[in-house]
Write an enzyme that holds these catalytic residues in place. Structure first.
Site, PDB file in Angstrom:
ATOM      1  CB  SER A  81      -0.548   0.010   1.214  1.00 29.72           C
ATOM      2  OG  SER A  81      -1.914   0.730   1.084  1.00 29.72           O
ATOM      3  NE  ARG A 103      -8.951   1.803  11.286  1.00 23.77           N
ATOM      4  CZ  ARG A 103      -7.412   0.963   9.985  1.00 23.77           C
ATOM      5  NH1 ARG A 103      -7.134   2.051   9.187  1.00 23.77           N
ATOM      6  NH2 ARG A 103      -7.305  -0.071  10.589  1.00 23.77           N
ATOM      7  CG  ASP A 112      -5.853  -4.122  -3.349  1.00 20.43           C
ATOM      8  OD1 ASP A 112      -6.902  -3.116  -3.828  1.00 20.43           O
ATOM      9  OD2 ASP A 112      -5.658  -4.066  -3.314  1.00 20.43           O
ATOM     10  CG  HIS A 125      -5.722  -2.256  -0.066  1.00 24.18           C
ATOM     11  ND1 HIS A 125      -4.090  -2.381  -1.031  1.00 24.18           N
ATOM     12  CD2 HIS A 125      -5.069  -1.755   0.885  1.00 24.18           C
ATOM     13  CE1 HIS A 125      -3.326  -1.829  -0.590  1.00 24.18           C
ATOM     14  NE2 HIS A 125      -4.046  -0.825   0.697  1.00 24.18           N
ATOM     15  CG  ASP A 126      -7.273  -5.057   5.339  1.00 27.74           C
ATOM     16  OD1 ASP A 126      -6.512  -3.744   5.572  1.00 27.74           O
ATOM     17  OD2 ASP A 126      -7.864  -5.048   6.656  1.00 27.74           O
TER      18      ASP A 126
END
Lengths: 222, 384
Positions: free
Chosen positions: B159, B229, B324, B357-358
């Site tokens: 990232s 967040r 992602d 993405h994680d």
């Protein structure tokens, strides 16, 4: 860009010597024999990287690969080889002219979308192209089509027509003609049987086209 | 949702101090500069086994140990440790808190200094200058030099960490033998900037933010930072992952009552938001998201990304994850194609994963095998 020169490379660890020539597909051994020491090589359709590992370990080559199958590409990368997931039709255009000494395409030409364009790209980015393909002119293929009136099913052409990835079959004579048409010099050629053993039709393309199951060509630009 | 949350406590971090400071891309010089960092494993005698790990937007230097603030496990323990792909038995691993961060490196939460380097008795807050990914990398370079490492075996990160990896390879090619930019891009897309702006707008809209001077009241803009967040967290996951984890399930109820129903996914996001404000500084969040938005490696080469890497001897490992959508495979492929155009040595895999993405932080055996193999191959080559 080559890695450090072959003579200053540290000794290989045993984990790196995963493939030795005797375990390699015979047609890949023939290809490996055609490539000189220290060459910059791109292997298109490199699978799990057997040829790359061999060329790196045995010939000090700067060998890189492209593989369409993700699992095979991941396996090759996990073995420390410079392999990208990609394919011949879409990724060659991004390499600069003359980036490699040899560009290898083994048993893949018949499966690409645009074989003529792929060849053109290979000879743009490489000084030499090494191409192997299954020969659709082999006598058993011809006989089956003649005798049964249906698409041949042989040890080489073993998938039914509606499932085969081989969308552009050609014969050895077809390939000679394409080379002439696009002005490529055939530096070397041979016809081999399914196991990659050289067959004795070195002098006659016509006989090779009838009896050779696989063809292997080395080309360069005129 | 909690209101009037106090700032998280100061804890001691291992730091390197650079009295001379550094000149930022924006033209401002800050001095002194502190770089908070952690190391794992041992540097070998030849100093050839050092790997720099670059953390993501809300990560920090606590890669593989209990976090001093949250008490939770390190953020990349899936991959860092003895026998793991980032093998602490073989490599010397370094991770530094980014410039502008809030875990001990110079940033908005640290004490402001004047141009002569004198402390001003208040935090930088929003007076902290705009930093870029290159500035972050510049601070890391000072740390690496300070540790006496002439060339890193590898720089690895996902990232925003991947952006730093690319910047390292472009700016200090001779100091990077191998580079592993993961789940990243060579520029921040309009869509990603847009999501960041939603987060920033939420912080700005929180009355407790007070134009960035919230330290004066001893409270933080918890509401705004929490919403930032929550939005960001959605972008880190995939639709499949959200469906698999939460579906349409309700919290504590079998069916909709149309009264106080809370979907599990809402409750999860609120939890993510409320825990985040206890470990992250709002002004840092504003600073770092901006740094990501500014990032465009090709910009200074008239849009030609390959020019950023021309002549490089660095070996690259690029990896993306199929689900992602924040840093999609197409962005990684663009990096690979630019590297090919620069005749660089590059490996690339797209890992099949539904975790979004994680995924780069999670248990992904194929990814770990590929990264581990790439690093081991690089280490073999330099004899580390």
């Amino acid at each position: 860009m080559p890695d450090s020169p072959a003579d200053v490379r540290p000794p290989l660890r045993s984990s790196e010597i995963r493939y030795v020539a005797k375990n390699m597909r015979l047609d890949l051994r023939l290809i490996a024999e055609m490539i000189p020491r220290g060459a910059r090589v791109l292997d298109i359709g490199c699978g799990d990287g057997a040829l790359l590992a061999h060329l790196t370990a045995e010939k000090g080559a700067d060998a890189r690969g492209i593989e369409i199958d993700m699992a095979a590409a991941t396996q090759a990368v996990a073995a420390g080889l410079a392999v990208i997931q990609g394919d011949a039709d879409h990724d060659l255009a991004f390499y600069p002219d003359g980036a490699f000494d040899y560009v290898v395409l083994s048993r893949t030409l018949q499966a690409v979308e645009k074989p003529r364009e792929v060849l053109r790209q290979m000879l743009r980015i490489g000084r030499h192209a090494i191409v192997s393909f299954p020969n659709f002119g082999h006598w058993i293929v011809r006989w089956q089509l003649l005798a049964t009136g249906r698409m041949p099913m042989t040890s080489t052409w073993h998938r039914p027509w509606h499932e085969t990835p081989n969308i552009h079959p050609c014969t050895i004579r077809d390939f000679f003609e394409l080379c002439a048409l696009d002005g490529y010099v055939v530096e070397e050629w041979l016809a081999v049987d399914e196991h990659g053993l050289k067959a004795p039709w070195r002098r006659s393309p016509r006989l090779a086209n009838l009896f050779g199951e696989q063809a292997l060509f080395q080309l360069r630009r005129r | 949702m909690t209101t009037h949350v106090a700032p998280f406590p100061q804890v001691d971090h291992q730091r390197a101090l650079f009295a001379e400071g550094m000149r930022l891309e924006c033209g401002v010089t800050i001095a002194p500069v502190a770089v908070a960092y952690r190391t794992y494993g041992r540097l070998n005698a030849a100093r050839s086994n050092a790997i720099l790990i670059c953390h993501a937007l809300t990560g920090d230097q606590y890669v593989a140990e209990r976090h001093p603030l949250t008490g939770r496990a390190g953020w990349w323990e899936s991959i860092v440790g003895p026998g793991k792909p980032l093998d602490t038995d073989r490599y010397f691993l370094i991770c530094a808190n980014v410039l502008g961060g809030c875990m001990g490196s110079t940033g908005p939460r640290e004490e402001m200094t004047d141009p002569a380097g004198r402390p001003l008795g208040r935090p930088w807050g929003t007076d902290f200058p705009n930093v870029t990914i290159r500035d972050m990398v510049g601070a890391q370079k000072m740390l690496v030099d300070h540790l006496g490492i002439p060339r890193l075996l590898a720089v690895v990160g996902g990232s925003m960490g991947g952006m730093q990896v690319l910047e390292w390879a472009a700016t200090y090619p001779d100091a990077v033998f191998a580079a592993a930019p993961i789940a990243t891009a060579a520029y921040h897309s309009a869509q990603n900037i847009a999501f960041h702006e939603v987060g920033r707008a939420a912080i700005h809209a929180d009355p407790d933010w007070k134009g960035g001077r919230y330290w004066e009241d001893g409270r933080v803009p918890a509401q705004g930072l929490s919403v930032a967040r929550m939005v960001a967290h959605i972008t880190y996951l995939s639709e499949q992952a959200l469906t698999r984890k939460f579906g349409r399930r309700l919290r504590g109820a079998a069916a909709l009552t149309f009264l106080e129903d809370v979907f599990e996914v809402e409750s999860y996001l609120r939890h993510q938001g409320s825990t985040f404000v206890r470990r992250f500084d709002a002004n840092s969040y504003l600073t770092i998201t901006r740094a990501m938005d500014y990032f465009d490696l090709a910009a200074e080469h008239e849009g030609d990304l390959a020019a950023a890497f021309r002549g490089t001897a660095t070996r690259f490992f690029v990896a993306s994850f199929s689900s992602d959508w924040l840093f999609p495979t197409s962005e990684s492929r663009a990096i690979v194609r630019a590297l090919n155009a620069a005749a660089a040595n590059v490996s690339f895999v797209e890992i099949a994963s539904d975790k979004g993405h994680d995924a780069f932080l999670l248990e992904e055996p194929e990814f770990h095998r590929a990264l581990g193999g790439f690093l081991a191959g690089a280490a073999d080559r330099v004899g580390a």
